[in-house]
Design a protein around this motif. Structure first.
Motif, short mmCIF file in Angstrom:
data_model
loop_
_atom_site.label_atom_id
_atom_site.label_comp_id
_atom_site.label_asym_id
_atom_site.label_seq_id
_atom_site.Cartn_x
_atom_site.Cartn_y
_atom_site.Cartn_z
N GLY A 1 0.90 -1.33 0.02
CA GLY A 1 0.02 -0.07 -0.06
C GLY A 1 0.85 1.12 0.04
N GLY A 2 2.17 1.03 0.19
CA GLY A 2 3.02 2.49 0.01
C GLY A 2 2.86 3.17 -1.22
N GLY A 3 3.43 4.00 -1.47
CA GLY A 3 3.66 4.77 -2.83
C GLY A 3 3.91 6.34 -2.52
N LEU A 4 3.64 7.13 -3.79
CA LEU A 4 3.98 8.58 -3.80
C LEU A 4 2.63 9.05 -3.90
N VAL A 5 2.64 9.98 -3.10
CA VAL A 5 1.22 10.87 -2.99
C VAL A 5 1.45 12.28 -2.82
N GLN A 6 0.37 13.33 -3.28
CA GLN A 6 0.98 14.64 -2.95
C GLN A 6 0.27 15.15 -1.35
N ALA A 7 0.89 16.04 -1.03
CA ALA A 7 0.39 16.53 0.47
C ALA A 7 -0.99 16.81 0.19
N GLY A 8 -1.71 16.42 1.35
CA GLY A 8 -3.24 16.16 1.44
C GLY A 8 -3.83 15.12 0.98
N GLY A 9 -3.05 14.32 0.45
CA GLY A 9 -3.73 13.08 -0.04
C GLY A 9 -3.76 12.03 0.91
N SER A 10 -4.20 10.76 0.32
CA SER A 10 -4.48 9.52 1.35
C SER A 10 -3.84 8.24 0.65
N LEU A 11 -3.32 7.50 1.87
CA LEU A 11 -3.01 6.15 1.49
C LEU A 11 -3.39 5.20 2.49
N ARG A 12 -3.48 4.06 2.07
CA ARG A 12 -3.81 2.89 3.14
C ARG A 12 -2.86 1.62 3.06
N LEU A 13 -2.39 1.61 4.09
CA LEU A 13 -1.26 0.28 4.40
C LEU A 13 -1.82 -0.76 4.93
N SER A 14 -1.47 -1.99 4.34
CA SER A 14 -1.91 -3.01 4.83
C SER A 14 -0.71 -4.10 5.33
N CYS A 15 -0.85 -4.93 6.54
CA CYS A 15 0.17 -5.73 6.77
C CYS A 15 -0.58 -7.09 7.26
N ALA A 16 -0.24 -8.22 6.49
CA ALA A 16 -0.78 -9.43 6.93
C ALA A 16 0.16 -10.44 7.24
N ALA A 17 -0.17 -11.21 8.37
CA ALA A 17 0.73 -12.16 9.22
C ALA A 17 0.32 -13.33 8.77
N SER A 18 1.37 -14.30 8.44
CA SER A 18 1.02 -15.75 8.47
C SER A 18 2.20 -16.40 9.08
N GLY A 19 1.95 -17.93 9.04
CA GLY A 19 2.79 -18.74 9.74
C GLY A 19 2.40 -19.57 10.77
N ARG A 20 3.05 -19.85 11.72
CA ARG A 20 2.57 -20.81 12.82
C ARG A 20 2.13 -19.93 14.02
N ILE A 21 1.01 -19.24 13.75
CA ILE A 21 0.64 -18.16 14.64
C ILE A 21 -0.29 -18.80 15.63
N PHE A 22 -0.22 -18.72 16.92
CA PHE A 22 -1.03 -19.15 17.94
C PHE A 22 -2.41 -17.96 18.06
N SER A 23 -1.54 -16.63 18.35
CA SER A 23 -2.23 -15.51 18.60
C SER A 23 -1.55 -14.37 18.12
N ILE A 24 -1.97 -13.24 17.85
CA ILE A 24 -1.36 -12.02 17.75
C ILE A 24 -1.72 -11.14 18.69
N ASN A 25 -0.97 -10.69 19.58
CA ASN A 25 -1.08 -9.66 20.84
C ASN A 25 -1.45 -8.44 20.68
N ALA A 26 -0.47 -8.03 19.76
CA ALA A 26 -0.62 -6.44 19.12
C ALA A 26 -0.12 -6.51 17.84
N MET A 27 -0.38 -5.33 16.86
CA MET A 27 0.10 -4.92 15.79
C MET A 27 0.35 -3.61 15.71
N GLY A 28 1.31 -3.21 15.09
CA GLY A 28 1.46 -1.66 14.65
C GLY A 28 2.42 -1.45 13.73
N TRP A 29 2.46 -0.08 13.60
CA TRP A 29 3.35 0.58 12.19
C TRP A 29 4.19 1.35 13.04
N TYR A 30 5.40 1.44 12.56
CA TYR A 30 6.51 2.33 12.83
C TYR A 30 7.06 2.93 11.38
#
Length: 127
Positions: free
Chosen positions: A8-37
């Protein structure tokens, strides 16, 4: 054990919008928290937004993005989103997804907890 794939990243003009997505996969029992840095050139990596995965889904945001960015999650898909509105040139950075997970061993006989990072996605806001 756990993989994070961002999009979802990219180039946008000031004032515009973007939507980032992050999908987790693997041997997951639970996801306690997710975040963006994010990390801009010459600067330290900083927290943008974080959401807890348990019921209620409490969130916290960096002061610089409050009122402009919204983090949300889809627990069924192990996916977190970051809706970024009213983007500013100072939002330009590489954005990294982070997940605090409990995962299974390869034999699925025990669980461990660890943080994982995505590969990063570039967000560039032009003035």
């Amino acid at each position: 054990q756990v993989q994070l794939v961002e999009s979802g990243g990219g180039l946008v003009q000031a004032g515009g919008s973007l939507r980032l997505s992050c999908a987790a996969s693997g041997r997951i029992f639970s996801i306690n928290a997710m975040g963006w840095y994010r990390q801009a050139p010459g600067k330290q990596r900083e927290l943008v937004a974080r959401i807890v995965s348990v019921s209620g889904g409490s969130t916290n945001y960096a002061d610089s993005v409050k009122g402009r960015f919204t983090i949300s999650r889809d627990n069924a898909k192990n996916t977190v989103y970051l809706q970024m509105n009213s983007l500013k040139p100072e939002d330009t950075a590489v954005y990294y997804c982070n997940a605090d997970t409990t995962y299974y061993s390869s034999s699925y006989t025990f669980r461990s907890r660890a943080e994982y990072w995505g590969q990063g996605t570039q967000v560039t806001v032009s003035s």
